[in-house]
Design a protein around this motif. Sequence first.
Motif, mmCIF file in Angstrom:
data_model
loop_
_atom_site.group_PDB
_atom_site.id
_atom_site.type_symbol
_atom_site.label_atom_id
_atom_site.label_comp_id
_atom_site.label_asym_id
_atom_site.label_seq_id
_atom_site.Cartn_x
_atom_site.Cartn_y
_atom_site.Cartn_z
ATOM 1 N N GLY A 22 -14.366 -22.855 24.723
ATOM 2 C CA GLY A 22 -12.977 -22.634 25.115
ATOM 3 C C GLY A 22 -12.135 -21.887 24.083
ATOM 4 N N ARG A 23 -10.869 -22.282 23.989
ATOM 5 C CA ARG A 23 -9.927 -21.588 23.105
ATOM 6 C C ARG A 23 -10.182 -21.867 21.626
ATOM 7 N NH1 ARG A 23 -5.113 -20.171 26.455
ATOM 8 N NH2 ARG A 23 -5.333 -21.358 28.371
ATOM 9 N N ALA A 24 -11.045 -22.856 21.323
ATOM 10 C CA ALA A 24 -11.309 -23.156 19.912
ATOM 11 C C ALA A 24 -12.440 -22.302 19.341
ATOM 12 C CB ALA A 24 -11.656 -24.633 19.746
ATOM 13 N N GLU A 25 -13.188 -21.643 20.219
ATOM 14 C CA GLU A 25 -14.406 -20.991 19.723
ATOM 15 C C GLU A 25 -14.106 -19.827 18.770
ATOM 16 O OE1 GLU A 25 -17.021 -22.419 19.840
ATOM 17 O OE2 GLU A 25 -18.709 -21.056 19.776
ATOM 18 N N VAL A 26 -13.058 -19.092 19.040
ATOM 19 C CA VAL A 26 -12.693 -17.988 18.124
ATOM 20 C C VAL A 26 -12.336 -18.566 16.747
ATOM 21 C CG1 VAL A 26 -10.964 -16.182 17.704
ATOM 22 C CG2 VAL A 26 -11.982 -16.425 19.979
ATOM 23 N N ILE A 27 -11.650 -19.692 16.740
ATOM 24 C CA ILE A 27 -11.279 -20.333 15.464
ATOM 25 C C ILE A 27 -12.548 -20.735 14.718
ATOM 26 C CG2 ILE A 27 -10.064 -22.281 14.387
ATOM 27 C CD1 ILE A 27 -8.329 -22.439 16.954
ATOM 28 N N ARG A 28 -13.458 -21.410 15.430
ATOM 29 C CA ARG A 28 -14.703 -21.850 14.776
ATOM 30 C C ARG A 28 -15.463 -20.652 14.205
ATOM 31 N NH1 ARG A 28 -15.458 -24.731 20.042
ATOM 32 N NH2 ARG A 28 -14.673 -26.852 19.791
ATOM 33 N N GLU A 33 -17.669 -17.285 9.966
ATOM 34 C CA GLU A 33 -17.882 -15.949 9.398
ATOM 35 C C GLU A 33 -17.361 -15.867 7.960
ATOM 36 O OE1 GLU A 33 -19.486 -13.247 10.054
ATOM 37 O OE2 GLU A 33 -18.518 -11.883 8.633
ATOM 38 N N THR A 34 -16.289 -16.583 7.694
ATOM 39 C CA THR A 34 -15.702 -16.528 6.349
ATOM 40 C C THR A 34 -16.255 -17.639 5.454
ATOM 41 O OG1 THR A 34 -13.838 -17.810 7.215
ATOM 42 C CG2 THR A 34 -13.562 -15.417 7.110
ATOM 43 N N ASN A 35 -17.311 -18.293 5.931
ATOM 44 C CA ASN A 35 -17.988 -19.319 5.125
ATOM 45 C C ASN A 35 -17.030 -20.414 4.674
ATOM 46 O OD1 ASN A 35 -20.352 -20.297 4.109
ATOM 47 N ND2 ASN A 35 -20.245 -19.141 2.182
ATOM 48 N N THR A 36 -16.126 -20.768 5.568
ATOM 49 C CA THR A 36 -15.114 -21.784 5.260
ATOM 50 C C THR A 36 -15.609 -23.157 5.700
ATOM 51 O OG1 THR A 36 -13.439 -20.111 5.725
ATOM 52 C CG2 THR A 36 -12.677 -22.407 5.672
ATOM 53 N N LYS A 83 -4.951 -14.741 6.854
ATOM 54 C CA LYS A 83 -5.485 -15.545 5.747
ATOM 55 C C LYS A 83 -6.766 -14.938 5.178
ATOM 56 C CE LYS A 83 -7.392 -20.228 5.103
ATOM 57 N NZ LYS A 83 -6.702 -20.891 4.029
ATOM 58 N N PHE A 84 -7.620 -14.438 6.065
ATOM 59 C CA PHE A 84 -8.921 -13.937 5.601
ATOM 60 C C PHE A 84 -8.962 -12.408 5.517
ATOM 61 C CE2 PHE A 84 -10.164 -18.091 7.589
ATOM 62 C CZ PHE A 84 -10.492 -18.714 6.394
ATOM 63 N N ASP A 85 -7.811 -11.779 5.517
ATOM 64 C CA ASP A 85 -7.754 -10.314 5.421
ATOM 65 C C ASP A 85 -8.622 -9.657 6.505
ATOM 66 O OD1 ASP A 85 -7.187 -7.761 4.549
ATOM 67 O OD2 ASP A 85 -8.751 -7.759 3.004
ATOM 68 N N LEU A 86 -8.419 -10.119 7.718
ATOM 69 C CA LEU A 86 -9.162 -9.551 8.860
ATOM 70 C C LEU A 86 -8.156 -9.041 9.891
ATOM 71 C CD1 LEU A 86 -11.909 -12.340 9.291
ATOM 72 C CD2 LEU A 86 -12.257 -10.034 8.408
ATOM 73 N N TYR A 87 -7.125 -8.337 9.400
ATOM 74 C CA TYR A 87 -6.033 -7.915 10.283
ATOM 75 C C TYR A 87 -5.763 -6.416 10.100
ATOM 76 C CZ TYR A 87 -2.051 -9.519 13.213
ATOM 77 O OH TYR A 87 -1.171 -9.776 14.232
#
Length: 226
Positions: A22-28, A33-36, A83-87
């Motif tokens: 759902g809507r959380a998958e992009v967040i996950r 990807e950023t190894n957070t 936050k992750f400089d992906l903009y």
Amino acid sequence: MNTEQEAVEENIPKVTYFDARGRAEVIRILLEETNTTYHERRISIEEWPELKSNFTFGQLPVYEEGSLLLNQSNAIYRYLGRKFDLYGDSMFEHVRCDIVQETFVDAQNTLGGFFWNPDFEKLRDEFEKSELPDLLLRMQGLFETNSENSGYWVGNRLSFVDIIAWHFLDYVRPFSLKTLCQFEQLCRFKELIEERPRISAYLNSDRRPKTMTVDLAPFGGTPETS
Ligand SMILES: N[C@@H](CCC(=O)N[C@@H](CS)C(=O)NCC(=O)O)C(=O)O
């Protein structure tokens, strides 16, 4: 394993959502990807009615990081992009990220609305034959306008909207792989994202929820449709 209190003190992100992509998958995926390091709370449909009023907006996802508590999935995606400089790398790329994001909000609403439509079975052939190809054609047209021609949606490197775009295409996949495959550039892009080592590891892990949506949806709530 950190306790919840330690997670807050250490500013470890916590994502609260249902046990579905759902809507959380992009967040996950952005966190992966950023190894957070992050924590998750997955709420079952059965326990939700009782918990709903504990959340200010009565909806999920919710993203927490220390004392920060964020609602609204698209605002959370933008926050993680910053936050992750992906903009993007310039004012122009920044606004292109916004345009791509808004386009996928519309597309996701169309597709999500359709998957939840009680008349889904009645409408599916028509949607697959006409609405879906039209939607993907428009997407591919937008993809082609990235002047960098880099394989990404914005500029020549990954941005948060690539993950949004990927997620949408992965939502289309179980519904009509054959339609998706007609859009070669979109499929190549999808593979490019899936080949990223951390994303690939996540997609093949037990951490990933098994289903696209909760099982209340006419389409998407079973492993067969995911
Ligand atoms: N605009 C919100 C919409 C959130 C939303 O609709 N969440 C759904 C799950 S995808 C939800 O919490 N549904 C349960 C409910 O409304 O009680 C966002 O993008 O975060």
